[in-house]
Design an enzyme around this catalytic site. Structure first.
Site: not given
Ligand SMILES: NC(=O)c1ccc[n+]([C@@H]2O[C@H](COP(=O)([O-])OP(=O)(O)OC[C@H]3O[C@@H](n4cnc5c(N)ncnc54)[C@H](OP(=O)(O)O)[C@@H]3O)[C@@H](O)[C@H]2O)c1
Length: 285
Positions: A15-16, A19-21, A144, A169
């Site tokens: 997920g890089a 966002g966070i990744g 989370s 979720y």
């Molecule tokens: N944002 C928050 O407030 C928050 C809070 C608590 C925990 N988290 C956790 O943090 C982590 C990262 O989330 P984020 O907030 O950075 O969200 P994000 O910006 O939506 O990033 C999600 C990443 O996961 C990838 N992904 C999703 N589905 C996929 C699939 N089927 N195959 C391969 N890659 C896939 C996305 O790829 P694409 O670029 O192709 O879409 C993207 O790189 C998650 O585990 C989330 O549950 C986030």
């Protein structure tokens, strides 16, 4: 923060592409690591790679492509990684999704369960021999605080009877905690640690694919959220902090080990989740 230099270390971040990744990968690259980023879309992955190299000044950033909603995609990713890299020192399971309504994957699993839990479980298990051989090594599972909303119903793991986006979720994030606990137990004494964390409420693309209302709501909340860089700080801390050497099976919020929900500590639950997940992904018992 007491972060170790990671020169010569190989890190894999899922997920890089966002966002966070992406910020976690950038942080690890800035510490000198050879970072392999996983994305499912070639263009997004290449542009993330370019940005990470530019911002970190470290050219050792590679891309592997995989759709983590598919068991075959995860197996293909593991095979490609294992045949291309001699070691794995840090695995960051980060890719995640939240789905407003229930959809299923090519394997017939509910999508949030598949991407947020089964992908962490299967990818880690397939890479475990390489992690063990590379010890000291770390597994970092991005969970989370939403895990506190989760409920494990073994009779309805695919949420066929009822579906609510936040509960599903939350359950997937509770599964991240239970997976971490069972993994740490199995890895005791191996030199490989497994920890999980909450990054904070972070402004990312998470949930934005769920339509205009989700996008608007997330946009409105944006001023109250951390930036992706701030959100990645906890993942980088768990992956690279000197003070966490040998620490395993913990849940971190704001760079502190905190108690997760009581449900996540229920005796026997983590092992039961492990056994069921093992069956679902078709790993030998
Ligand atoms: N944002 C928050 O407030 C928050 C809070 C608590 C925990 N988290 C956790 O943090 C982590 C990262 O989330 P984020 O907030 O950075 O969200 P994000 O910006 O939506 O990033 C999600 C990443 O996961 C990838 N992904 C999703 N589905 C996929 C699939 N089927 N195959 C391969 N890659 C896939 C996305 O790829 P694409 O670029 O192709 O879409 C993207 O790189 C998650 O585990 C989330 O549950 C986030």
């Amino acid at each position: 923060m007491g972060l170790a230099r990671l020169d010569g270390r190989i890190c894999l971040v899922t997920g890089a592409t966002s966002g966070i990744g992406q910020e976690t990968a950038r942080g690890l690259a800035s510490l000198g690591a050879h970072v392999v980023i996983v994305g499912r879309d070639r263009n997004r992955a290449e542009s993330a790679r370019k940005e990470i190299i530019e911002k970190s000044g470290n050219p050792r950033v590679d891309v592997l492509l995989a759709d983590l909603s598919s068991l075959a995609g995860i197996r293909g990713l593991a095979d490609e990684f294992l045949s291309s890299y001699p070691a794995l020192h840090v695995l960051v399971n980060n890719a995640g999704t939240i789905e407003l309504s229930r959809t299923t994957t090519v394997d017939g699993f509910e999508r949030t369960f598949a991407v947020n839990h089964l992908a962490y479980f299967l990818l880690t298990n397939l890479l475990l021999p390489r992690l063990r051989a590379s010890a000291p090594a770390r597994i970092v599972n991005v969970a989370s605080e939403a895990h506190r909303l989760g409920r494990i119903d073994f009779a309805d793991l695919q949420s066929e009877k009822s579906y609510s986006a936040m509960r599903v979720y939350g359950t997937s994030k509770l599964l991240n905690l239970l997976f971490t606990v069972a993994l740490a137990e199995r890895l005791a004494g191996s030199g490989v640690t497994a920890n999980c964390l909450h990054p904070g409420a972070v402004s990312t693309r998470l949930g934005k694919h769920n339509g205009i209302w989700a996008k608007l709501l997330i946009g409105l909340l944006r001023p109250f959220f951390l930036t992706a860089e701030q959100g990645a700080a906890n993942s980088i801390f768990v992956a690279a902090s000197d003070e966490l050497a040998g620490i395993s099976g913990k849940y971190f919020v704001k760079q502190r080990a905190v108690a997760p929900s009581r449900r996540s500590q229920r005796p026997g639950l983590a092992r039961r989740v492990w056994a069921r997940s093992n069956d679902l992904v078709g790993l030998p018992g």
